[in-house]
Design a protein around this motif. Structure first.
Motif, PDB file in Angstrom:
ATOM      1  N   LEU A 691       0.839  -1.192   0.000  1.00 31.47           N
ATOM      2  CA  LEU A 691       0.000   0.000   0.000  1.00 31.47           C
ATOM      3  C   LEU A 691       0.879   1.248   0.000  1.00 31.47           C
ATOM      4  CD1 LEU A 691      -2.601  -1.192   2.645  1.00 31.47           C
ATOM      5  CD2 LEU A 691      -3.079  -0.771   0.227  1.00 31.47           C
ATOM      6  N   PRO A 692       0.321   2.381  -0.396  1.00 34.79           N
ATOM      7  CA  PRO A 692       1.128   3.613  -0.369  1.00 34.79           C
ATOM      8  C   PRO A 692       1.502   4.011   1.056  1.00 34.79           C
ATOM      9  CG  PRO A 692      -1.164   4.090  -0.916  1.00 34.79           C
ATOM     10  CD  PRO A 692      -1.021   2.607  -0.946  1.00 34.79           C
ATOM     11  N   SER A 693       2.652   4.643   1.200  1.00 31.63           N
ATOM     12  CA  SER A 693       3.143   5.117   2.498  1.00 31.63           C
ATOM     13  C   SER A 693       3.859   6.442   2.265  1.00 31.63           C
ATOM     14  CB  SER A 693       4.091   4.083   3.110  1.00 31.63           C
ATOM     15  OG  SER A 693       4.551   4.525   4.369  1.00 31.63           O
ATOM     16  N   ASN A 710       6.450  37.860   1.225  1.00 30.22           N
ATOM     17  CA  ASN A 710       5.967  36.555   0.794  1.00 30.22           C
ATOM     18  C   ASN A 710       7.066  35.808   0.080  1.00 30.22           C
ATOM     19  OD1 ASN A 710       5.623  36.781  -2.329  1.00 30.22           O
ATOM     20  ND2 ASN A 710       4.759  38.684  -1.507  1.00 30.22           N
ATOM     21  N   GLU A 711       6.978  34.495   0.121  1.00 32.38           N
ATOM     22  CA  GLU A 711       7.882  33.643  -0.640  1.00 32.38           C
ATOM     23  C   GLU A 711       7.183  32.315  -0.914  1.00 32.38           C
ATOM     24  OE1 GLU A 711      11.179  31.618   1.457  1.00 32.38           O
ATOM     25  OE2 GLU A 711      10.611  32.855   3.207  1.00 32.38           O
ATOM     26  N   VAL A 712       7.625  31.648  -1.978  1.00 33.07           N
ATOM     27  CA  VAL A 712       7.064  30.344  -2.345  1.00 33.07           C
ATOM     28  C   VAL A 712       8.085  29.271  -1.993  1.00 33.07           C
ATOM     29  CG1 VAL A 712       6.207  28.879  -4.199  1.00 33.07           C
ATOM     30  CG2 VAL A 712       5.670  31.324  -4.195  1.00 33.07           C
ATOM     31  N   CYS A 713       7.668  28.345  -1.175  1.00 29.60           N
ATOM     32  CA  CYS A 713       8.551  27.253  -0.739  1.00 29.60           C
ATOM     33  C   CYS A 713       8.084  25.925  -1.348  1.00 29.60           C
ATOM     34  CB  CYS A 713       8.534  27.140   0.787  1.00 29.60           C
ATOM     35  SG  CYS A 713       9.019  28.655   1.614  1.00 29.60           S
ATOM     36  N   ASP A 714       9.007  24.985  -1.434  1.00 24.55           N
ATOM     37  CA  ASP A 714       8.687  23.661  -1.956  1.00 24.55           C
ATOM     38  C   ASP A 714       8.644  22.640  -0.829  1.00 24.55           C
ATOM     39  OD1 ASP A 714       8.502  24.505  -4.563  1.00 24.55           O
ATOM     40  OD2 ASP A 714      10.617  24.137  -5.002  1.00 24.55           O
ATOM     41  N   VAL A 715       7.533  21.914  -0.747  1.00 26.27           N
ATOM     42  CA  VAL A 715       7.412  20.798   0.192  1.00 26.27           C
ATOM     43  C   VAL A 715       7.396  19.512  -0.649  1.00 26.27           C
ATOM     44  CG1 VAL A 715       6.003  19.700   1.952  1.00 26.27           C
ATOM     45  CG2 VAL A 715       6.116  22.204   1.829  1.00 26.27           C
ATOM     46  N   THR A 716       8.191  18.545  -0.239  1.00 25.31           N
ATOM     47  CA  THR A 716       8.262  17.287  -0.986  1.00 25.31           C
ATOM     48  C   THR A 716       7.389  16.228  -0.308  1.00 25.31           C
ATOM     49  OG1 THR A 716      10.499  17.770  -1.738  1.00 25.31           O
ATOM     50  CG2 THR A 716       9.775  15.474  -1.859  1.00 25.31           C
ATOM     51  N   VAL A 717       6.500  15.667  -1.102  1.00 20.55           N
ATOM     52  CA  VAL A 717       5.672  14.543  -0.654  1.00 20.55           C
ATOM     53  C   VAL A 717       6.249  13.295  -1.304  1.00 20.55           C
ATOM     54  CG1 VAL A 717       3.393  13.504  -0.673  1.00 20.55           C
ATOM     55  CG2 VAL A 717       3.626  15.973  -0.382  1.00 20.55           C
ATOM     56  N   ARG A 718       6.668  12.348  -0.484  1.00 16.85           N
ATOM     57  CA  ARG A 718       7.360  11.169  -0.999  1.00 16.85           C
ATOM     58  C   ARG A 718       6.550   9.909  -0.669  1.00 16.85           C
ATOM     59  NH1 ARG A 718      11.638  12.123   1.478  1.00 16.85           N
ATOM     60  NH2 ARG A 718      12.533  13.424  -0.158  1.00 16.85           N
ATOM     61  N   ASN A 719       6.245   9.135  -1.697  1.00 18.70           N
ATOM     62  CA  ASN A 719       5.549   7.860  -1.498  1.00 18.70           C
ATOM     63  C   ASN A 719       6.594   6.750  -1.514  1.00 18.70           C
ATOM     64  OD1 ASN A 719       3.864   5.668  -1.403  1.00 18.70           O
ATOM     65  ND2 ASN A 719       2.848   6.041  -3.367  1.00 18.70           N
ATOM     66  N   VAL A 720       6.831   6.165  -0.340  1.00 15.92           N
ATOM     67  CA  VAL A 720       7.835   5.105  -0.241  1.00 15.92           C
ATOM     68  C   VAL A 720       7.181   3.714  -0.308  1.00 15.92           C
ATOM     69  CG1 VAL A 720       9.446   6.547   1.046  1.00 15.92           C
ATOM     70  CG2 VAL A 720       7.742   5.198   2.287  1.00 15.92           C
ATOM     71  N   GLY A 721       5.860   3.710  -0.552  1.00 13.29           N
ATOM     72  CA  GLY A 721       5.152   2.444  -0.724  1.00 13.29           C
ATOM     73  C   GLY A 721       4.759   2.250  -2.175  1.00 13.29           C
ATOM     74  N   GLU A 722       3.647   1.583  -2.403  1.00  8.37           N
ATOM     75  CA  GLU A 722       3.183   1.316  -3.765  1.00  8.37           C
ATOM     76  C   GLU A 722       2.550   2.573  -4.368  1.00  8.37           C
ATOM     77  OE1 GLU A 722       3.230  -1.587  -5.878  1.00  8.37           O
ATOM     78  OE2 GLU A 722       4.866  -1.857  -4.422  1.00  8.37           O
ATOM     79  N   PRO A 723       2.736   2.800  -5.671  1.00  4.16           N
ATOM     80  CA  PRO A 723       2.112   3.959  -6.331  1.00  4.16           C
ATOM     81  C   PRO A 723       0.588   3.885  -6.242  1.00  4.16           C
ATOM     82  CG  PRO A 723       3.779   2.945  -7.744  1.00  4.16           C
ATOM     83  CD  PRO A 723       3.563   2.006  -6.593  1.00  4.16           C
ATOM     84  N   ALA A 724      -0.031   5.050  -6.217  1.00  4.14           N
ATOM     85  CA  ALA A 724      -1.492   5.092  -6.120  1.00  4.14           C
ATOM     86  C   ALA A 724      -1.986   6.469  -6.515  1.00  4.14           C
ATOM     87  CB  ALA A 724      -1.953   4.765  -4.696  1.00  4.14           C
TER      88      ALA A 724
END
Length: 787
Positions: A691-693, A710-724
């Motif tokens: 499953l995704p994690s 103001n500023e624009v920042c990048d947040v990384t969302v990482r799926n270390v499980g199965e793609p979904a």
């Protein structure tokens, strides 16, 4: 005429060695012709063999046969019965909503067995790889085609057969009990006169003496049941004393048990010579084979009950012992009338009204009544069979007319025309008003309209169709081009068809989606439950007086507004199911209501996914999983893991493990410490990995921001499980900033704007949800001070 002479290669596929008179007369039309066939014959005259002859002809030519069974319970019987074909190396495959479909097996099957409802669903999706097997049918056998006249189910059979004929034009063989207007069915199916057979009562293996007996209706419905039971025993007793057998049909599974228990006492009181208590061998066999105590005690006195809730072994034994004469008085639900050939000298219909969990108290259909009475008379044992309908005096004339005149088969399509027309438009088979008329001409409705133009309002047919189309357009299911008058389905119409919804329900679901997506309303679990509880599919549910206290107790603390009593009952059952504690007072209807509700919630989830977004769809998925598993909100996500049921999910959640990520992080050793055995821990760990994690990386996210900056920042969302498939949402102080849909494989960067606003503190939250999984939303938060 011996089977081995006619079909030597299929002789072992038949349960007998010689064809009877009816079968011999129909045989040339089935084997020597490729025309469609309609055969009407009395119950128990051997119609099943006609189906098998048609199937053998198709198999001999290398083709595929489809058998449409009238009830789901009968599909399994056909699977068992047709082991005979399996022994000849022909595969039989049953396709029902209760089984996981194996498309490869369905594609390779020689004989497919389906209900009208499942075939309807499959033909709507025939272009998908999963259901493409339905376009490769060479012969379609419709068992009990007079079900065309059944409420709701009849129109499904009608449009599905018409659709199948357009898709692959199979040979159609339609079998029916005796009906006065068999020629109309033949006209619908284009069966010529030479292959249209109408076998009258003289083809019955045993004459039928049928009549109506009344009882005095009282104030108490419970007492009325016993009045009817004693009336039934009165009618059966002379035959039981004369070495005959009696079959009594009652309205519910529970009633079969209660009636059998009471009848045992009454039979003993009347000193009717029955039972096999002196047969030590049978005593030992029944004691060893039956788990049901009530049934085990009853059969020794020659009394038994039969219903779909018994195990297959118990049903098979009851049928065997009845055929062998060990059981002389049998109480059953109507399913037995449509399925196994189990005649009795005397048949009594004790209950003409039944309680349907979704419809309330309804009259038993005339088709069921005639089918049951048709079981009277044992070929080879009796010269005449006796059938009785026990009813209140006010209904007596109605049943006498039915027994005297039979029942013409009518079309029920007009009652649900909008729903079926929407399905055809959604499939793309109808794109204009003219094509609607072409489609209608393929239906039984059109044939009956020609036979009875006034009753079917046939002169106004085009106007009826135009009104129907305008209604679909007005309600948002269909779009019509003003220039060329072409028509096509909207997303709402496609979803209504795909998920088999009544249009009123689909409209309610779409309106809920609009409130969430356009008005910004926050969707709650209560909204999902109420949308389902008020669905038109449950519009006839009624709440008995004895259930109302339990309903109120279950709904304490929940606002139910203007909900009607039946809707409150559905809501109470769903709330109880979600908490794993359905009140016993509601248990009799709970299974049917829960099963229908989970289907509706699944459909609502698809509406939300398409029209409102993945976050709302995920909520619906979690509500559905809670009702199916009976677990708390914090444990529901774990039920998505293989090997994790309700008990295990609750156990792990109590240890603070609520997501697949938690399970993986804990490792096998941690799961063992949480109370799982090592083998189970390994399976759960592997299931969580499938499953995704999610992991969040906020990078160089600021801790402060100056007012006005103001500023624009990048947040990384990482799926270390199965793609979904996933939905990613960013909120600040609870207000949504952005929301995106994505297929989350590996990592994805989410831009987050940090603005120095009037607030002293900004709380940024990134939330990830999975619309197709019951996993809890995953979120991460950062706080920024405004200086």
């Amino acid at each position: 005429m011996e089977v081995a002479e006619v079909l030597p290669e299929f002789a072992d596929a038949f349960a007998f060695e010689e064809f009877n008179r009816m079968q011999r007369e129909a045989l040339p039309g089935l084997l020597e012709s490729n025309e469609n066939v309609v055969a009407s014959a009395p119950t128990a005259s051997g119609k099943t063999a006609l189906a098998e002859l048609a199937i053998c002809k198709a198999l001999a030519n290398g083709g595929t046969a489809l058998f449409i069974a009238p009830l789901r319970a009968l599909t399994n019987e056909k699977e068992d019965d047709w082991d005979r074909f399996e022994s000849l190396d022909y595969s039989v495959y049953v396709v029902t909503g209760e089984r996981d479909l194996n498309p490869r097996r369905a594609r390779r099957a020689d004989i497919l067995v389906m209900t009208p409802e499942k075939l309807d669903s499959a033909t709507r999706k025939h272009e998908s790889r999963r259901y493409d097997f339905v376009t490769d049918i060479d012969v379609c056998v419709i068992d009990e085609v007079h079900l065309l006249d059944a409420d709701r189910r009849g129109s499904v059979l009608e449009v599905t057969v018409s659709r199948l004929r357009r898709l692959c034009d199979p040979r159609v063989v339609a079998l029916s009990a005796t009906m006065p207007n068999v020629d109309d069915v033949a006209a619908w199916l284009d069966a010529p006169a030479e292959t249209t057979f109408e076998f009258g009562d003289d083809y019955r293996p045993v004459d039928l003496n049928a009549g109506v007996k009344t009882y005095t209706h009282g104030e108490n419905s419970f007492a009325d049941k016993y009045r009817r039971l004693y009336r039934a025993i009165d009618l059966a007793e002379p035959h039981l004393r004369d070495d005959g057998q009696a079959l009594v049909f009652v309205s519910s599974r529970q009633d079969t048990v209660q009636a059998a228990k009471k009848a045992r006492d009454e039979i003993a009181e009347r000193d009717v010579p029955m039972g096999v208590r002196g047969d030590i061998e049978f005593h030992d066999e029944s004691k060893a084979a039956l788990d049901n105590d009530t049934l085990r005690n009853s059969v020794l006195d020659g009394v038994a009950f039969h219903h779909a809730g018994l195990s297959k072994t118990e049903r098979d034994l009851v049928e065997q012992w009845f055929k062998e004469g060990h059981i002389e008085l049998l109480f059953s639900t109507s399913t037995l009338a449509w399925g196994v050939n189990m005649p009795a000298r005397c048949v009594v219909i004790r209950d003409t009204k039944i309680h349907d969990p979704l419809e309330g108290e309804v009259d038993m259909s005339p088709l069921d009544v005639l089918q049951m009475l048709g079981r009277a008379g044992r070929p080879g044992y009796d010269d005449v069979g006796y059938g009785w309908v026990v009813c209140d005096g006010s209904d007596a004339d109605k049943y006498r007319r039915l027994l005297r005149d039979g029942k013409e088969i009518e079309s029920r399509l007009a009652e649900t025309l909008e729903t079926h027309l929407n399905a055809e438009i959604a499939m793309g088979t109808i794109t204009s008003l003219e094509e609607v008329m072409d489609w209608l001409e393929t239906t039984f409705y059109y044939v009956r309209g020609q036979s009875k133009p006034e009753e079917y309002d046939f002169p106004n047919l085009r106007g009826r169709v135009r009104d129907c189309l305008e209604e679909l357009v007005e309600r948002g299911f269909v779009e019509m081009d003003a220039d060329d008058l072409s028509i096509e389905a909207t997303p709402r119409g496609v979803l209504a068809s795909k998920y088999y919804l009544r249009l009123e329900t689909a409209a309610t679901f779409a309106e809920l989606c609009d409130r969430v997506s356009e008005d910004g309303a926050v969707l709650e679990a209560d909204d999902v439950l109420e949308a389902v509880a008020t669905a038109e599919e449950f519009d006839s549910v009624s709440a008995r007086q004895s259930e109302r206290d339990a309903i109120s107790a279950t709904l304490v603390g929940h606002e139910t507004g203007d909900l009607e009593a039946g809707q409150r009952k559905v809501l109470a059952i769903l709330r109880g199911a979600a908490n794993g504690s359905t009140p016993t007072e509601l248990a009799s209807d709970a299974w049917v209501i829960r099963r229908n509700a989970t289907r509706l919630i699944s459909a609502l989830g698809a509406f939300l996914d398409r029209l409102a977004g993945p976050h709302a769809a995920n909520l619906a998925k979690r509500v559905e999983a809670r009702i199916e598993n009976g677990v708390a909100e914090d444990a529901v996500g774990l039920t998505a893991i293989d090997q994790v049921g309700p008990g295990r999910a609750s156990k792990l959640a109590s240890e603070g493990l609520t997501t697949p990520g938690d399970i993986v992080e804990e490792g096998i050793g941690g799961l063992v410490d949480a109370g799982l055995t090592e083998g189970v821990a390994e399976s759960v760990y592997e299931g969580a990995q499938s499953l995704p994690s999610i992991e969040f990386d906020w990078g160089q996210f600021p801790e402060t921001v100056a007012t006005g900056e103001n500023e624009v920042c990048d947040v990384t969302v990482r799926n270390v499980g199965e793609p979904a498939r996933a939905g990613v949402r960013v909120t600040v102080n609870g207000v949504e900033m952005t929301s995106t849909k994505t297929y989350l494989r590996g990592e994805e960067t989410v831009p987050v704007g940090v603005f120095g606003a009037d607030a002293e503190e900004l709380e940024f939250t990134v939330t990830v949800t999975f619309p197709e999984e019951s996993l809890l939303p995953l979120e991460s938060t950062r706080t920024v001070d405004v200086v």
